[in-house]
Design a protein around this motif. Structure first.
Motif, short mmCIF file in Angstrom:
data_model
loop_
_atom_site.label_atom_id
_atom_site.label_comp_id
_atom_site.label_asym_id
_atom_site.label_seq_id
_atom_site.Cartn_x
_atom_site.Cartn_y
_atom_site.Cartn_z
N UNK A 168 0.79 -1.23 0.00
CA UNK A 168 0.00 0.00 0.00
C UNK A 168 0.84 1.29 0.00
N UNK A 169 2.12 1.18 -0.28
CA UNK A 169 2.99 2.35 -0.25
C UNK A 169 2.69 3.29 -1.42
N UNK A 170 3.12 4.52 -1.27
CA UNK A 170 2.91 5.53 -2.30
C UNK A 170 4.00 5.44 -3.36
N UNK A 171 3.61 5.59 -4.62
CA UNK A 171 4.55 5.64 -5.74
C UNK A 171 4.51 7.06 -6.31
N UNK A 172 5.65 7.68 -6.44
CA UNK A 172 5.70 9.07 -6.92
C UNK A 172 5.39 9.15 -8.41
N UNK A 173 5.02 10.34 -8.84
CA UNK A 173 4.78 10.58 -10.27
C UNK A 173 6.03 10.22 -11.08
N UNK A 174 7.19 10.60 -10.58
CA UNK A 174 8.45 10.33 -11.30
C UNK A 174 8.70 8.83 -11.44
N UNK A 175 8.40 8.07 -10.38
CA UNK A 175 8.60 6.62 -10.43
C UNK A 175 7.66 5.97 -11.44
N UNK A 176 6.43 6.44 -11.49
CA UNK A 176 5.47 5.90 -12.46
C UNK A 176 5.88 6.22 -13.89
N UNK A 177 6.31 7.45 -14.11
CA UNK A 177 6.75 7.85 -15.45
C UNK A 177 7.96 7.04 -15.89
N UNK A 178 8.87 6.77 -14.95
CA UNK A 178 10.06 5.97 -15.26
C UNK A 178 9.67 4.54 -15.62
N UNK A 179 8.71 3.99 -14.89
CA UNK A 179 8.26 2.62 -15.15
C UNK A 179 7.57 2.50 -16.51
N UNK A 180 6.86 3.55 -16.90
CA UNK A 180 6.08 3.50 -18.14
C UNK A 180 6.92 3.84 -19.37
N UNK A 181 7.78 4.86 -19.23
CA UNK A 181 8.44 5.38 -20.43
C UNK A 181 9.96 5.49 -20.33
N UNK A 182 10.54 5.13 -19.18
CA UNK A 182 11.98 5.26 -19.04
C UNK A 182 12.38 6.73 -19.15
N UNK A 183 13.40 6.99 -19.94
CA UNK A 183 13.88 8.37 -20.10
C UNK A 183 13.18 9.10 -21.25
N UNK A 184 12.34 8.38 -22.01
CA UNK A 184 11.63 8.99 -23.15
C UNK A 184 10.26 9.47 -22.69
N UNK A 185 10.22 10.54 -21.92
CA UNK A 185 8.96 11.00 -21.35
C UNK A 185 8.08 11.67 -22.41
N UNK A 186 6.78 11.33 -22.43
CA UNK A 186 5.86 11.98 -23.35
C UNK A 186 5.43 13.34 -22.80
N UNK A 187 4.37 13.90 -23.36
CA UNK A 187 3.92 15.21 -22.86
C UNK A 187 3.37 15.07 -21.44
N UNK A 188 3.25 16.19 -20.76
CA UNK A 188 2.99 16.20 -19.32
C UNK A 188 1.63 15.65 -18.93
N UNK A 189 0.68 15.57 -19.87
CA UNK A 189 -0.66 15.10 -19.53
C UNK A 189 -0.83 13.60 -19.67
N UNK A 190 0.15 12.91 -20.23
CA UNK A 190 -0.01 11.49 -20.53
C UNK A 190 -0.28 10.65 -19.29
N UNK A 191 0.49 10.85 -18.23
CA UNK A 191 0.29 10.06 -17.01
C UNK A 191 -1.09 10.33 -16.43
N UNK A 192 -1.51 11.58 -16.45
CA UNK A 192 -2.83 11.95 -15.93
C UNK A 192 -3.94 11.20 -16.68
N UNK A 193 -3.81 11.11 -17.99
CA UNK A 193 -4.80 10.41 -18.81
C UNK A 193 -4.83 8.93 -18.48
#
Length: 228
Positions: free
Chosen positions: A166-191
């Motif tokens: 039940x621990x918290x995962x930061x936005x940065x950790x989620x973005x890293x898990x999904x896209x690595x260093x190739x981050x998409x636009x800022x709204x992608x994780x929100x969607x």
């Protein structure tokens, strides 16, 4: 103080290990066969499981497989006299995290136990929170027995959250898990989070996906919420 379970049928070796581990401030419970070891694992929390391969009543591979199939993510260190690569591969396929061939140095055992205890196993095959269950082997997701379909990105997102639950995962950790260093636009994780919440929470009475202000996101059962 770390707590481990030793499942080993050689009583002399077990006594030696227990005494040494206690000198290193590691509390050690003991079972002499696979069935008793599996029962203790369901009754108590341990930081690491020390599991012999050749055990009476139920062998170590079967114990390991059953724990992983049930969603238990306790790190497992398999102890065995077998040093063939084929035997090690069988152990890793069953869900062990590390392998130590007998005879071994006590100091090396302690080092490996402490290293494993710092994390949960990545070998678990079923992830769950409350009535939400993700089977990594069959690639199926259900809540209250109802099948849920996710996109590949949604699946990775939920798997990342469930592994930390039940621990918290930061936005940065989620973005890293999904896209690595190739981050998409800022709204992608929100969607993707919106779509995930719509899939796993909206059709049901109680939410599991929570936004934690200024920290990130967590999959967890709310206080007072029914877990089944």
């Amino acid at each position: 103080m770390l707590s481990v379970l030793l499942v080993e049928d050689d009583r002399d070796l077990a006594d030696t290990l227990i005494q040494y581990l206690e000198l290193e401030d590691i509390r050690c419970d003991y079972a002499s066969n696979g069935v008793a070891g599996l029962e203790l694992m369901t009754q108590h929390h341990y930081d690491t499981l020390l599991l012999d391969l050749n055990l009476p009543r139920m062998d170590g591979l079967t114990v390991c497989q059953r724990l992983r199939a049930s969603g238990d993510d306790t790190p497992i260190l398999m102890l065995t006299a077998r040093d063939q690569i084929s035997d090690k591969l069988l152990g890793f396929d069953a869900g062990t995290d590390d392998y130590l061939v007998k005879p071994f140095e006590m100091q090396e055992l302690v080092v490996r136990v402490r290293a494993l205890a710092k994390r949960r196993s990545g070998q678990v095959r079923v992830l769950s929170c409350g009535d939400l269950k993700m089977d990594l082997t069959t690639k199926t997701l259900t809540r209250q027995g109802q099948s849920i379909k996710l996109s590949p990105t949604g699946w990775t997102l939920l798997e990342t959250l469930l592994r930390a639950s039940p621990s918290v995962v930061s936005r940065q950790q989620l973005e890293q898990a999904l896209w690595g260093d190739e981050l998409p636009d800022s709204n992608s994780l929100k969607v993707h989070l919106f779509n995930l919440r719509k899939a796993i929470d909206m059709p049901f009475d109680s939410p599991l996906l929570h936004t934690i202000a200024r920290q990130g996101f967590a999959i967890k059962v709310s206080e007072g919420q029914d877990t089944e």
